[in-house]
Design an enzyme around this catalytic site. Structure first.
Site, PDB file in Angstrom:
ATOM      1  N   ARG A   1      39.978 -14.265  10.459  1.00 23.48           N
ATOM      2  CA  ARG A   1      39.049 -14.121  11.585  1.00 23.48           C
ATOM      3  C   ARG A   1      38.291 -12.808  11.479  1.00 23.48           C
ATOM      4  O   ARG A   1      38.723 -11.871  10.806  1.00 23.48           O
ATOM      5  CB  ARG A   1      39.801 -14.174  12.916  1.00 23.48           C
ATOM      6  CG  ARG A   1      40.825 -13.065  13.109  1.00 23.48           C
ATOM      7  CD  ARG A   1      41.653 -13.266  14.370  1.00 23.48           C
ATOM      8  NE  ARG A   1      42.721 -12.291  14.484  1.00 23.48           N
ATOM      9  CZ  ARG A   1      42.630 -11.145  15.180  1.00 23.48           C
ATOM     10  NH1 ARG A   1      41.496 -10.846  15.790  1.00 23.48           N
ATOM     11  NH2 ARG A   1      43.651 -10.323  15.243  1.00 23.48           N
TER      12      ARG A   1
ATOM     13  N   LYS B   1      42.097  -9.945   9.227  1.00 20.68           N
ATOM     14  CA  LYS B   1      40.997  -9.765  10.174  1.00 20.68           C
ATOM     15  C   LYS B   1      39.999  -8.752   9.625  1.00 20.68           C
ATOM     16  O   LYS B   1      40.384  -7.660   9.197  1.00 20.68           O
ATOM     17  CB  LYS B   1      41.528  -9.282  11.524  1.00 20.68           C
ATOM     18  CG  LYS B   1      40.437  -8.911  12.519  1.00 20.68           C
ATOM     19  CD  LYS B   1      40.989  -8.245  13.761  1.00 20.68           C
ATOM     20  CE  LYS B   1      39.862  -7.830  14.699  1.00 20.68           C
ATOM     21  NZ  LYS B   1      39.154  -6.629  14.207  1.00 20.68           N
TER      22      LYS B   1
ATOM     23  N   ALA C   1      56.234  -9.249   0.930  1.00 19.17           N
ATOM     24  CA  ALA C   1      56.431  -9.944   2.203  1.00 19.17           C
ATOM     25  C   ALA C   1      56.606  -8.979   3.365  1.00 19.17           C
ATOM     26  O   ALA C   1      57.336  -7.997   3.284  1.00 19.17           O
ATOM     27  CB  ALA C   1      57.655 -10.854   2.110  1.00 19.17           C
TER      28      ALA C   1
ATOM     29  N   ASN D   1      48.882  -5.477  -4.613  1.00 15.72           N
ATOM     30  CA  ASN D   1      49.918  -6.445  -4.254  1.00 15.72           C
ATOM     31  C   ASN D   1      50.657  -5.971  -3.023  1.00 15.72           C
ATOM     32  O   ASN D   1      51.097  -4.818  -2.945  1.00 15.72           O
ATOM     33  CB  ASN D   1      50.909  -6.638  -5.405  1.00 15.72           C
ATOM     34  CG  ASN D   1      51.944  -7.693  -5.072  1.00 15.72           C
ATOM     35  OD1 ASN D   1      53.013  -7.393  -4.543  1.00 15.72           O
ATOM     36  ND2 ASN D   1      51.635  -8.939  -5.378  1.00 15.72           N
TER      37      ASN D   1
ATOM     38  N   HIS E   1      53.410 -13.047   1.653  1.00 14.93           N
ATOM     39  CA  HIS E   1      53.552 -13.914   2.812  1.00 14.93           C
ATOM     40  C   HIS E   1      53.924 -13.076   4.023  1.00 14.93           C
ATOM     41  O   HIS E   1      54.535 -12.030   3.922  1.00 14.93           O
ATOM     42  CB  HIS E   1      54.582 -15.044   2.617  1.00 14.93           C
ATOM     43  CG  HIS E   1      55.705 -14.725   1.704  1.00 14.93           C
ATOM     44  ND1 HIS E   1      55.645 -14.922   0.347  1.00 14.93           N
ATOM     45  CD2 HIS E   1      56.923 -14.204   1.949  1.00 14.93           C
ATOM     46  CE1 HIS E   1      56.780 -14.549  -0.212  1.00 14.93           C
ATOM     47  NE2 HIS E   1      57.576 -14.108   0.734  1.00 14.93           N
TER      48      HIS E   1
ATOM     49  N   ASN F   1      45.865  -1.641  12.591  1.00 12.69           N
ATOM     50  CA  ASN F   1      44.455  -1.295  12.775  1.00 12.69           C
ATOM     51  C   ASN F   1      44.145  -0.694  14.150  1.00 12.69           C
ATOM     52  O   ASN F   1      42.985  -0.505  14.487  1.00 12.69           O
ATOM     53  CB  ASN F   1      43.589  -2.548  12.576  1.00 12.69           C
ATOM     54  CG  ASN F   1      43.875  -3.632  13.603  1.00 12.69           C
ATOM     55  OD1 ASN F   1      44.928  -3.645  14.235  1.00 12.69           O
ATOM     56  ND2 ASN F   1      42.937  -4.538  13.760  1.00 12.69           N
TER      57      ASN F   1
END
Length: 202
Positions: free
Chosen positions: A84, A102, A131, A128, A114, A137
């Site tokens: 988004r 985002k 997990a 890289n 993941h 942010n």
């Protein structure tokens, strides 16, 4: 002045109109930047509702894509990924299951394993993230939400209340690590598992 090409080699050639601009300029204007770039794409992309997907990209049917978005050649988007706020994925980027991205530019051959969150950030090539690693942010805990970055001892005002990180080429970020808002990582930085990076001087 931050020269983005010192951090992300492919930046200038991919977004040549942004040469000389600070990373927070790109984040602040990311939706228009992506919309403008969509207009330059060739017929190898399928474009629908401000989302452009290259014919060689693989996007799981359970991913959620809210444009504007560009997904370049040979990218992989896993199930339940959520995009988004303006997203650019360069070639061969892999976004694993359950990741949320985002308002970010992510360059070639980078991979989020993941369950990662990356917000309002610029991510270089060959980065890289293991997990659970997070690029925060926003300073939820502060009354003053203004975000500053720190480089060579200089405190730099971003002018934003939402800015994640500038992550240079070849950085490796371990599982469940957290990058605080305004983080700048030099090329080839290694962030250990469970490590908190907080460059704030406040």
């Amino acid at each position: 002045m931050i020269r983005l090409s010192d951090y992300i080699k492919r930046y200038d050639q991919t977004f040549n109109a942004l040469g000389g601009k600070e990373p927070w300029y790109a984040v602040k204007n990311i939706q228009q930047i992506i919309l403008d770039k969509i207009q330059t794409l060739d017929s190898d992309y399928t474009i629908s509702n401000d989302t452009a997907i290259h014919k060689t990209a693989t996007v799981d049917s359970h991913a959620t894509l809210k444009g504007p978005i560009i997904i370049s050649a040979h990218c992989f988007i896993g199930p339940h990924a959520y995009f988004r706020g303006g997203i650019f994925l360069d070639e061969y980027v892999s976004i694993g299951p359950g990741c949320e991205v985002k308002s970010s530019l992510i360059f070639s051959y980078s991979a989020f394993g993941h369950f990662n969150f990356v917000g309002d950030s610029l991510v270089g090539s060959h980065v890289n993230m293991e997990a659970g690693a997070v690029v925060a942010n926003h300073y939820n805990e502060r009354k003053d939400k203004s975000i500053f970055a720190f480089l060579n001892g200089e405190r730099i005002r971003t002018g934003l209340e939402k800015f994640g990180a500038l992550i240079a080429d070849d950085c490796k970020i371990g599982a469940n690590a957290v990058l605080s808002p305004g983080t700048i990582l030099e090329p080839q930085t290694i962030v250990n598992r469970l490590q908190l990076i907080d460059q704030s001087r406040d």
